[in-house]
Design a protein around this motif. Structure first.
Motif, PDB file in Angstrom:
ATOM      1  N   MET A   1      -5.737  -6.462  13.055  1.00 24.63           N
ATOM      2  CA  MET A   1      -4.563  -5.798  14.124  1.00 24.63           C
ATOM      3  C   MET A   1      -5.026  -4.223  14.296  1.00 24.63           C
ATOM      4  N   GLY A   2      -5.398  -3.676  13.300  1.00 30.70           N
ATOM      5  CA  GLY A   2      -5.566  -2.394  13.430  1.00 30.70           C
ATOM      6  C   GLY A   2      -4.417  -1.468  13.040  1.00 30.70           C
ATOM      7  N   LEU A   3      -3.496  -2.147  12.463  1.00 27.58           N
ATOM      8  CA  LEU A   3      -2.077  -1.393  12.364  1.00 27.58           C
ATOM      9  C   LEU A   3      -2.235  -0.933  10.708  1.00 27.58           C
ATOM     10  N   SER A   4      -1.236  -0.143  10.505  1.00 27.80           N
ATOM     11  CA  SER A   4      -0.950   0.664   9.342  1.00 27.80           C
ATOM     12  C   SER A   4       0.033  -0.304   8.588  1.00 27.80           C
ATOM     13  N   ASP A   5       0.071  -0.403   7.116  1.00 26.11           N
ATOM     14  CA  ASP A   5       1.037  -1.213   6.459  1.00 26.11           C
ATOM     15  C   ASP A   5       2.361  -1.242   7.087  1.00 26.11           C
ATOM     16  N   SER A   6       2.937   0.032   7.372  1.00 28.93           N
ATOM     17  CA  SER A   6       4.144   0.246   7.713  1.00 28.93           C
ATOM     18  C   SER A   6       4.400  -0.321   9.226  1.00 28.93           C
ATOM     19  N   ALA A   7       3.514  -0.367   9.956  1.00 29.32           N
ATOM     20  CA  ALA A   7       3.631  -0.789  11.310  1.00 29.32           C
ATOM     21  C   ALA A   7       3.756  -2.243  11.229  1.00 29.32           C
ATOM     22  N   LEU A   8       2.828  -2.846  10.556  1.00 24.64           N
ATOM     23  CA  LEU A   8       2.671  -4.242  10.336  1.00 24.64           C
ATOM     24  C   LEU A   8       3.997  -4.786   9.687  1.00 24.64           C
ATOM     25  N   SER A   9       4.364  -4.246   8.834  1.00 25.46           N
ATOM     26  CA  SER A   9       5.629  -4.375   8.147  1.00 25.46           C
ATOM     27  C   SER A   9       7.009  -4.687   9.056  1.00 25.46           C
ATOM     28  N   LYS A  10       6.939  -3.817   9.933  1.00 27.54           N
ATOM     29  CA  LYS A  10       7.986  -3.671  10.889  1.00 27.54           C
ATOM     30  C   LYS A  10       7.882  -4.862  11.822  1.00 27.54           C
TER      31      LYS A  10
END
Length: 111
Positions: free
Chosen positions: A41-50
């Motif tokens: 997805m090309g997301l950071s850990d925090s963005a994916l977690s949200k």
């Protein structure tokens, strides 16, 4: 066993582009590692977690934590409710696309 066709229902939670892609990515698997989803997805850990928190609050995904080779591994699973919601949302998008497509074809014929 064949599943019945999903009832077309627009789902505002799934419709968000990252969440739509996350759910679609999870369909063919029984679970995908968090790191794989993050990287795809090309997301950071925090963005994916949200995003996963939002999906989990609706019951669409769940996280399974296991230990492998002494390391904790988090797997993201699309639940049956999530699969049904995604299929219903995609069915609604297809229904809407047919309406737009039919409208465009009738406009072209009237010219």
């Amino acid at each position: 066993m064949l599943r019945p066709m999903p009832y077309p229902v627009f789902d505002d939670v799934i419709h968000e582009p990252h969440r739509l892609r996350i759910c679609a990515m999870l369909v063919p698997s029984t679970g995908t590692e968090f790191a794989t989803v993050r990287d795809e997805m090309g997301l950071s850990d925090s963005a994916l977690s949200k995003h996963l928190k939002t999906l989990s609050e609706r019951g669409y995904t769940r996280l399974e934590r296991t230990v492998r080779d002494g390391h904790q591994v988090t797997t993201v699973v699309l639940t049956e409710a999530g699969r049904e919601a995604l299929c219903g949302h995609v069915a609604e998008l297809q229904r809407m696309a047919r309406i737009v497509g039919n409208d465009r074809r009738s406009d072209l014929r009237s010219r």
